[in-house]
Every structure is written in C-alpha cells, then in structure tokens.
Scaffold this motif. Structure first.
Motif, PDB file in Angstrom:
ATOM      1  N   ASP A   1      41.753   7.609  32.841  1.00 50.24           N
ATOM      2  CA  ASP A   1      42.892   7.807  31.947  1.00 50.24           C
ATOM      3  C   ASP A   1      42.860   9.257  31.495  1.00 50.24           C
ATOM      4  OD1 ASP A   1      44.638   7.999  29.710  1.00 50.24           O
ATOM      5  OD2 ASP A   1      44.440   5.859  29.331  1.00 50.24           O
ATOM      6  N   LYS A   2      43.875  10.022  31.874  1.00 49.75           N
ATOM      7  CA  LYS A   2      43.881  11.458  31.563  1.00 49.75           C
ATOM      8  C   LYS A   2      43.989  11.735  30.070  1.00 49.75           C
ATOM      9  CE  LYS A   2      48.893  11.931  32.279  1.00 49.75           C
ATOM     10  NZ  LYS A   2      49.936  12.574  33.109  1.00 49.75           N
ATOM     11  N   TYR A   3      44.378  10.723  29.280  1.00 45.29           N
ATOM     12  CA  TYR A   3      44.475  10.908  27.829  1.00 45.29           C
ATOM     13  C   TYR A   3      43.177  10.566  27.107  1.00 45.29           C
ATOM     14  CZ  TYR A   3      49.487  11.138  28.753  1.00 45.29           C
ATOM     15  OH  TYR A   3      50.732  11.477  29.236  1.00 45.29           O
ATOM     16  N   GLN A   4      42.255   9.939  27.794  1.00 43.74           N
ATOM     17  CA  GLN A   4      40.944   9.623  27.214  1.00 43.74           C
ATOM     18  C   GLN A   4      39.937  10.595  27.834  1.00 43.74           C
ATOM     19  OE1 GLN A   4      39.920   5.358  27.156  1.00 43.74           O
ATOM     20  NE2 GLN A   4      42.078   4.866  27.556  1.00 43.74           N
ATOM     21  N   ILE A   5      39.507  11.588  27.066  1.00 43.87           N
ATOM     22  CA  ILE A   5      38.723  12.699  27.601  1.00 43.87           C
ATOM     23  C   ILE A   5      37.228  12.463  27.373  1.00 43.87           C
ATOM     24  CG2 ILE A   5      38.422  15.195  27.616  1.00 43.87           C
ATOM     25  CD1 ILE A   5      41.213  14.192  28.416  1.00 43.87           C
ATOM     26  N   PRO A   6      36.424  12.461  28.430  1.00 42.02           N
ATOM     27  CA  PRO A   6      34.988  12.236  28.278  1.00 42.02           C
ATOM     28  C   PRO A   6      34.229  13.522  27.954  1.00 42.02           C
ATOM     29  CG  PRO A   6      35.518  12.438  30.593  1.00 42.02           C
ATOM     30  CD  PRO A   6      36.827  12.563  29.846  1.00 42.02           C
ATOM     31  N   ASP A   7      33.048  13.361  27.418  1.00 48.00           N
ATOM     32  CA  ASP A   7      32.168  14.501  27.155  1.00 48.00           C
ATOM     33  C   ASP A   7      31.316  14.737  28.395  1.00 48.00           C
ATOM     34  OD1 ASP A   7      30.739  16.539  26.022  1.00 48.00           O
ATOM     35  OD2 ASP A   7      29.426  15.231  24.836  1.00 48.00           O
ATOM     36  N   THR A   8      31.942  15.215  29.441  1.00 44.91           N
ATOM     37  CA  THR A   8      31.282  15.490  30.713  1.00 44.91           C
ATOM     38  C   THR A   8      31.525  16.951  31.073  1.00 44.91           C
ATOM     39  OG1 THR A   8      33.275  14.787  31.891  1.00 44.91           O
ATOM     40  CG2 THR A   8      31.558  13.118  31.557  1.00 44.91           C
ATOM     41  N   PRO A   9      30.791  17.490  32.041  1.00 45.40           N
ATOM     42  CA  PRO A   9      30.961  18.904  32.380  1.00 45.40           C
ATOM     43  C   PRO A   9      32.407  19.282  32.715  1.00 45.40           C
ATOM     44  CG  PRO A   9      28.960  18.073  33.372  1.00 45.40           C
ATOM     45  CD  PRO A   9      29.641  16.893  32.761  1.00 45.40           C
ATOM     46  N   SER A  10      33.108  18.409  33.460  1.00 41.38           N
ATOM     47  CA  SER A  10      34.476  18.727  33.853  1.00 41.38           C
ATOM     48  C   SER A  10      35.512  18.264  32.840  1.00 41.38           C
ATOM     49  CB  SER A  10      34.785  18.106  35.223  1.00 41.38           C
ATOM     50  OG  SER A  10      33.984  18.683  36.230  1.00 41.38           O
ATOM     51  N   LYS A  11      35.066  17.467  31.845  1.00 42.84           N
ATOM     52  CA  LYS A  11      35.984  16.950  30.819  1.00 42.84           C
ATOM     53  C   LYS A  11      37.226  16.289  31.456  1.00 42.84           C
ATOM     54  CE  LYS A  11      34.130  19.213  27.001  1.00 42.84           C
ATOM     55  NZ  LYS A  11      32.786  19.179  27.565  1.00 42.84           N
ATOM     56  N   ASN A  12      36.996  15.548  32.518  1.00 44.43           N
ATOM     57  CA  ASN A  12      38.093  14.912  33.258  1.00 44.43           C
ATOM     58  C   ASN A  12      37.992  13.401  33.094  1.00 44.43           C
ATOM     59  OD1 ASN A  12      39.916  13.940  35.308  1.00 44.43           O
ATOM     60  ND2 ASN A  12      39.768  15.945  36.285  1.00 44.43           N
ATOM     61  N   GLY A  13      39.051  12.793  32.554  1.00 44.11           N
ATOM     62  CA  GLY A  13      39.040  11.359  32.290  1.00 44.11           C
ATOM     63  C   GLY A  13      39.330  10.499  33.492  1.00 44.11           C
ATOM     64  N   ARG A  14      39.548  11.112  34.643  1.00 50.40           N
ATOM     65  CA  ARG A  14      39.774  10.355  35.873  1.00 50.40           C
ATOM     66  C   ARG A  14      38.439   9.983  36.514  1.00 50.40           C
ATOM     67  NH1 ARG A  14      43.334  14.334  34.925  1.00 50.40           N
ATOM     68  NH2 ARG A  14      45.575  13.962  35.158  1.00 50.40           N
ATOM     69  N   ILE A  15      38.487   9.352  37.682  1.00 52.03           N
ATOM     70  CA  ILE A  15      37.280   8.886  38.368  1.00 52.03           C
ATOM     71  C   ILE A  15      36.931   9.829  39.510  1.00 52.03           C
ATOM     72  CG2 ILE A  15      36.192   6.965  39.592  1.00 52.03           C
ATOM     73  CD1 ILE A  15      36.906   6.308  36.693  1.00 52.03           C
ATOM     74  N   LEU A  16      35.700  10.329  39.518  1.00 55.96           N
ATOM     75  CA  LEU A  16      35.227  11.225  40.580  1.00 55.96           C
ATOM     76  C   LEU A  16      34.614  10.409  41.712  1.00 55.96           C
ATOM     77  CD1 LEU A  16      34.649  14.139  41.577  1.00 55.96           C
ATOM     78  CD2 LEU A  16      32.433  13.966  40.411  1.00 55.96           C
ATOM     79  N   SER A  17      35.028  10.706  42.945  1.00 58.75           N
ATOM     80  CA  SER A  17      34.440  10.009  44.090  1.00 58.75           C
ATOM     81  C   SER A  17      34.639  10.836  45.350  1.00 58.75           C
ATOM     82  CB  SER A  17      35.061   8.614  44.257  1.00 58.75           C
ATOM     83  OG  SER A  17      34.375   7.877  45.266  1.00 58.75           O
ATOM     84  N   THR A  18      34.280  10.247  46.472  1.00 61.67           N
ATOM     85  CA  THR A  18      34.310  10.905  47.772  1.00 61.67           C
ATOM     86  C   THR A  18      35.733  11.068  48.295  1.00 61.67           C
ATOM     87  OG1 THR A  18      33.903   8.697  48.689  1.00 61.67           O
ATOM     88  CG2 THR A  18      32.017  10.155  48.486  1.00 61.67           C
ATOM     89  N   MET A  19      35.935  12.152  49.060  1.00 63.36           N
ATOM     90  CA  MET A  19      37.212  12.430  49.713  1.00 63.36           C
ATOM     91  C   MET A  19      36.935  12.831  51.163  1.00 63.36           C
ATOM     92  SD  MET A  19      39.566  12.015  47.323  1.00 63.36           S
ATOM     93  CE  MET A  19      40.986  13.053  47.064  1.00 63.36           C
ATOM     94  N   PRO A  20      37.925  12.702  52.045  1.00 62.45           N
ATOM     95  CA  PRO A  20      37.695  13.086  53.449  1.00 62.45           C
ATOM     96  C   PRO A  20      37.208  14.520  53.596  1.00 62.45           C
ATOM     97  CG  PRO A  20      39.746  11.864  53.238  1.00 62.45           C
ATOM     98  CD  PRO A  20      39.264  12.135  51.829  1.00 62.45           C
ATOM     99  N   ASN A  21      36.566  14.779  54.736  1.00 61.62           N
ATOM    100  CA  ASN A  21      36.058  16.114  55.078  1.00 61.62           C
ATOM    101  C   ASN A  21      34.985  16.592  54.112  1.00 61.62           C
ATOM    102  OD1 ASN A  21      37.927  16.141  57.192  1.00 61.62           O
ATOM    103  ND2 ASN A  21      39.494  17.148  55.942  1.00 61.62           N
ATOM    104  N   ASN A  22      34.129  15.666  53.689  1.00 64.33           N
ATOM    105  CA  ASN A  22      32.959  15.977  52.861  1.00 64.33           C
ATOM    106  C   ASN A  22      33.328  16.563  51.501  1.00 64.33           C
ATOM    107  OD1 ASN A  22      31.617  15.175  55.152  1.00 64.33           O
ATOM    108  ND2 ASN A  22      31.023  17.243  55.778  1.00 64.33           N
ATOM    109  N   GLN A  23      34.499  16.187  50.984  1.00 67.08           N
ATOM    110  CA  GLN A  23      34.958  16.683  49.701  1.00 67.08           C
ATOM    111  C   GLN A  23      34.778  15.633  48.610  1.00 67.08           C
ATOM    112  OE1 GLN A  23      36.284  20.008  49.362  1.00 67.08           O
ATOM    113  NE2 GLN A  23      35.343  20.060  51.396  1.00 67.08           N
ATOM    114  N   TYR A  24      35.049  16.053  47.363  1.00 67.10           N
ATOM    115  CA  TYR A  24      35.016  15.159  46.207  1.00 67.10           C
ATOM    116  C   TYR A  24      36.245  15.442  45.355  1.00 67.10           C
ATOM    117  CZ  TYR A  24      30.185  14.481  47.623  1.00 67.10           C
ATOM    118  OH  TYR A  24      29.058  14.194  48.360  1.00 67.10           O
ATOM    119  N   GLY A  25      36.758  14.409  44.697  1.00 73.51           N
ATOM    120  CA  GLY A  25      37.941  14.610  43.886  1.00 73.51           C
ATOM    121  C   GLY A  25      38.120  13.521  42.845  1.00 73.51           C
ATOM    122  N   PHE A  26      39.012  13.785  41.905  1.00 68.16           N
ATOM    123  CA  PHE A  26      39.309  12.859  40.807  1.00 68.16           C
ATOM    124  C   PHE A  26      40.623  12.121  41.074  1.00 68.16           C
ATOM    125  CE2 PHE A  26      36.700  16.143  38.792  1.00 68.16           C
ATOM    126  CZ  PHE A  26      35.840  15.401  37.977  1.00 68.16           C
TER     127      PHE A  26
END
Length: 508
Positions: free
Chosen positions: A401-426
C-alpha cells in the motif's frame, strides 16, 4: 494489461459458492435434443472464436459430441475427458447455439468476443524497479543471516516469515504452481527451487511442455516472476527471500503472449488440469479469467465459462490441490447487492452493466473451495485498493500500500520481489497478497503432508491473526472520505476474513 490480481479480483460468500455448485453445468442441458449430423447447415463466415463445450464425462457422450462439433463447423483443440470439457475453435457464428442443442452438451459458449489472434492480472499501478545503486544501499543495511535486500521486505516480518524460515523453510516435496504470465526460472533467486517437470505453457488450452515454454515472452511480462519470488525465492545470499524458501515453485503460463496478457478460460482450464495431473499441491491465481470481470449465469457464454473453469479447479481439488486466488483491486464490497462492471468484455468493446456479485461470478476467485485473499499494508490495515466483503474474504496478507510507509531503507510500502532478467522491483496489489497466502499454505503442507485442500484452508484460518474491524472510519488514501465499511467481529469480518496469515505460527 489484462486481469492480473493487481487489478480487480472479486470473491463470493460461502452461501453463494454453495449455490454456484448446485446451479452449474452439472445439471442437464438440452438433453432432449438430437445430435447434429453432417447434414446440418453450418456457416463459416463469422469471426474465428474459441469455445468451451461442457458435457457428461463418459467416453461415448464425448465421442458423439465431438462428431457434432465437426458437423457444426468446429475444430476440437483438446478434449479433457475427465472433466467433460472440450476446447473448440469455430468460425460459424451460430456454433454456440447449435452445439447447445446437442444431446449430452450441458453448457457451451464462446470464451472471447474478439477473433483469435496469432492475457488479466491483479497488480495495482506500474512496477518500480530497484536500481543497482539502490540495491547496494539496501544491502549495506542487511543484518547477519539476512538476504542482501531483505531489509526492504517488511512483508516477511509482518507475518513472521523471516523467523519461520529458521524453524521450517518448507519441504522440497511441496510445489506451488504460479498460474500466470510466465516465470523466469533463470533468475538466481528462483532457479534453485524451480520445478521444470511441473511447468508448462497452457495458452490456447493445450499444454506445451517444451523446455522453457513457461518463461515470459519479454521483460514486460513480469507479474508471474514477481509472484514466484514472493513464494519461494531461495535463501542463498542473493537478493530477496520468499515466504517458503524451501519449497518448489513451477510456472504455468496462461496469458496471451501479446501486450494484452489476457487470461482466457481455455488456458486456465488447461492449467488447473495440468497442475493436478503433475502433483502440484497449491496453485497461485493472481488474476481473473477474461474477457468478463463477472460471469453471469443467465448468459449462455458466461455460464459455460464458469462451468468449464469450475470443473477444472474442482478436479484439481479432488486430486489434492489447494487453489488460492486474489480478491481484486477495485475496493468493492463483494457482499453488496450490486456492483458496476464497466470493463467487460475487455477483449473488444466494454459495456457498462450493473451486476449482483451473488449471481455473477468472478472466476476463479468465487468458485467453491478457492481461498479468497484480501490485501494489507505495513500497518496491518486493509490496502486502499483491496476488495472486501464479509463471508467473501477467507484470509488477508501483505500486498502493499503506497499510503502505508514502512521504516525500511527504500521507504516503499509496496512488495519487493524478483523480476525477469535478474532484476528486482516493487509491486502492490491483491496479486502480491495471494502468494503470501500460497507460501504459508506451502509451509502448512510441509508440516502436515496428509492435509487435504479443505484442511489446509481451515489451518490457514486457524493460524491467522485478526485485528478486527477498525474503530475509526476507514479512509485508505487519507483524503478525508470514508472509502469502505468493515462488517463483522474480531474472529471474522469483511476486511480480513479470518485474519492475516501467520507463517511463524504455521510452522510451530
């Protein structure tokens, strides 16, 4: 993009689900009509469409219906005799009407409104890629024993998955199939746990098990790879970790390979049957079946879609497979009397219509026995986009939820996971909540290998934590307007169902 669960995914209440079973194509269709013969008048001047023809499951009936299909100008793509579903292509504009009059046909209809060409999901908004510089910054904050990017994975900590992995990361004897746009099994976080023998490409309704056929056609088809990483990214000192980093994951592609990424019914039927026949314990379904957001039983085409997909998913359940699906991102009350569907059909020209979600079904979410999942953010509150409804939602899980901000390095309330071509994204969406539930279900199946799909669903609910309905009016985006109303108590309510799943409690 089509109907991924980051978009809209709806679900039904238990009473609706039960009524669905009773009202589907297991009832006789036009059983009194005579079979078509080769002398029947047919026409081939219409668009070439795909159909599902649902029959009794005895071989004699299916053989007779296949002859009638040919006489009516149809070509059989594949017949799933165990469930009585035949996938057909035909350019005869009267094919549906003619074949529904055949003895033994219980329902039949077109699965699309646009001609066949040489797929939807449930993520909400565009993907946000993690750059190399940002990844390096996050990695510098990793604690001992954590994956390099785990500091940004607030979702794992929210359900105790980080601690659960130390007790029981899951069994290699358990496989979760990601029915989606494809999975990039070459990703270093997915490769250690990937099961090629339980993977396929089901686009068009017939499984292709050629090695690598399950992979996404390009990097824009990232949804399935993200989901797969959420479930089972390995704890191998690279990137992120999954909820169940010790289980296996497979990919069953059902999305059209073009930019639409539509999920047509015949492809999903193929996926459920393939998963069941290849020993898959759990399927993840972060999408709804195109082209109808809701399939109304009073329409013969939509009724046939519900019937066909339901037969396939029930077949999977009977073979021991638990099916988990996203509730959708429309912030709809799925227990309401009326909802507006302005997106169907999504493969041609949409027409705004009002539907009763107790009579018109989101598939596969509202089918009997499917676990329906709502989304939460870092605070544990319902995500602003997540659909809800008492008696409809089974459980909830972190979906971002982009409106619920976590206390994490990226401060991104979305979910971080794997993406094609050895990438990562929210990403955020009920598409992202569903794999968290599938991962916890895999942990439960690892601990209780004898558990049936119904028992696994009961365990998911028993181990969940329910925060109860919020005491203040719900304003998901903070604009001062009440966005949803939660109905129910501490044990079961419309926002969370039985509660937010708990991985640590599941393994203990």
């Amino acid at each position: 993009m089509a109907h991924l669960r980051s978009r809209r995914r709806l679900a039904l209440a238990v009473p609706v689900v039960l009524s669905l079973t009773a009202s589907l194509g297991f009832l006789p269709g036009a059983a009194s009509a005579a079979p078509l013969t080769a002398s029947a008048t047919t026409s081939a001047d219409g668009p070439n469409l795909a159909y599902v023809v649902n029959t009794r499951t005895d071989h004699r009936t299916i053989e007779s219906v296949e002859k009638a299909i040919s006489a009516a100008g149809g070509t059989v793509v594949i017949a799933y005799e165990k469930i009585g579903v035949i996938v057909v292509h035909s350019a005869n504009p009267d094919f549906g009407k003619q074949i529904r009059a055949v003895r033994g046909v219980q329902s039949a209809g077109a699965t699309r409104t646009a001609p066949l060409t040489a797929a939807g999901t449930t993520d909400e908004g565009a993907a946000q890629m993690l750059s190399a510089g940002e990844a390096a910054k996050v990695s510098r904050t990793a604690a001992a024993g954590e994956e390099p990017l785990e500091a940004d994975q607030w979702d794992l900590r929210a359900i105790g998955a980080d601690k659960a992995a130390k007790t029981n990361p899951g069994s290699k004897n358990v496989t979760v199939a990601v029915i989606d746009v494809g999975v990039d099994d070459t990703h270093p976080d997915i490769a250690p746990n990937f099961s090629p023998s339980q993977s396929a490409n089901c686009v068009g309704g017939k499984p292709d098990t050629t090695y690598g056929a399950w992979r996404p056609v390009n990097a824009d088809h990232y949804h399935g790879t993200h989901v797969a990483g959420e479930i089972a990214a390995a704890r191998n000192g690279i990137g992120v970790a999954g909820v169940a980093p010790g289980v296996k994951v497979s990919g069953i592609t059902v999305a059209e390979p073009d930019a639409s990424q539509l999920f047509y019914p015949e492809s999903v039927v193929c996926a459920f049957v393939f998963a069941a026949d290849h020993g898959v314990e759990i399927t993840n379904n972060s999408y709804y079946v195109d082209p109808w957001l809701y399939n109304c039983l009073d329409d013969p085409d939509q009724r046939a879609i519900v019937d066909a997909v339901n037969r396939a998913q029930l077949y999977a359940q009977k073979k021991g497979t638990l099916n988990v699906a996203a509730a959708g991102n429309s912030n709809d009350d799925l227990d309401s009397n009326a909802l507006v569907d302005a997106s169907s059909p999504d493969d041609s020209t949409a027409v705004t219509r009002t539907v009763d979600p107790h009579k018109c079904f989101d598939v596969p979410t509202q089918l009997p026995g499917v676990v329906t999942v709502a989304s939460t953010g870092v605070t544990g509150a319902k995500s602003y986009f997540s659909s809800y409804g008492k008696g409809v939602i089974d459980v909830a899980a972190p979906g971002g939820d982009k409106y619920q901000i976590p206390d994490t390095p990226s401060k991104n309330g979305r979910i971080l996971s794997t993406m094609p071509n050895n990438q990562y994204g929210f990403l955020q969406g009920t598409s992202m909540a569903t794999p968290h539930v599938a991962g916890v279900a895999a942990l439960l199946k690892s601990k209780y290998p004898w558990a049936s799909p119904a028992q696994l669903q009961a365990l998911l609910k028993a181990e969940a934590d329910n925060p109860g309905c919020p005491t203040a009016p719900y304003d998901g985006n903070g604009d001062g307007v009440v966005d949803a109303t939660c109905v129910g108590g501490k044990h079961v309510n419309g926002f969370y169902g039985a509660g937010i799943v708990n991985a640590l409690r599941a393994v203990k």
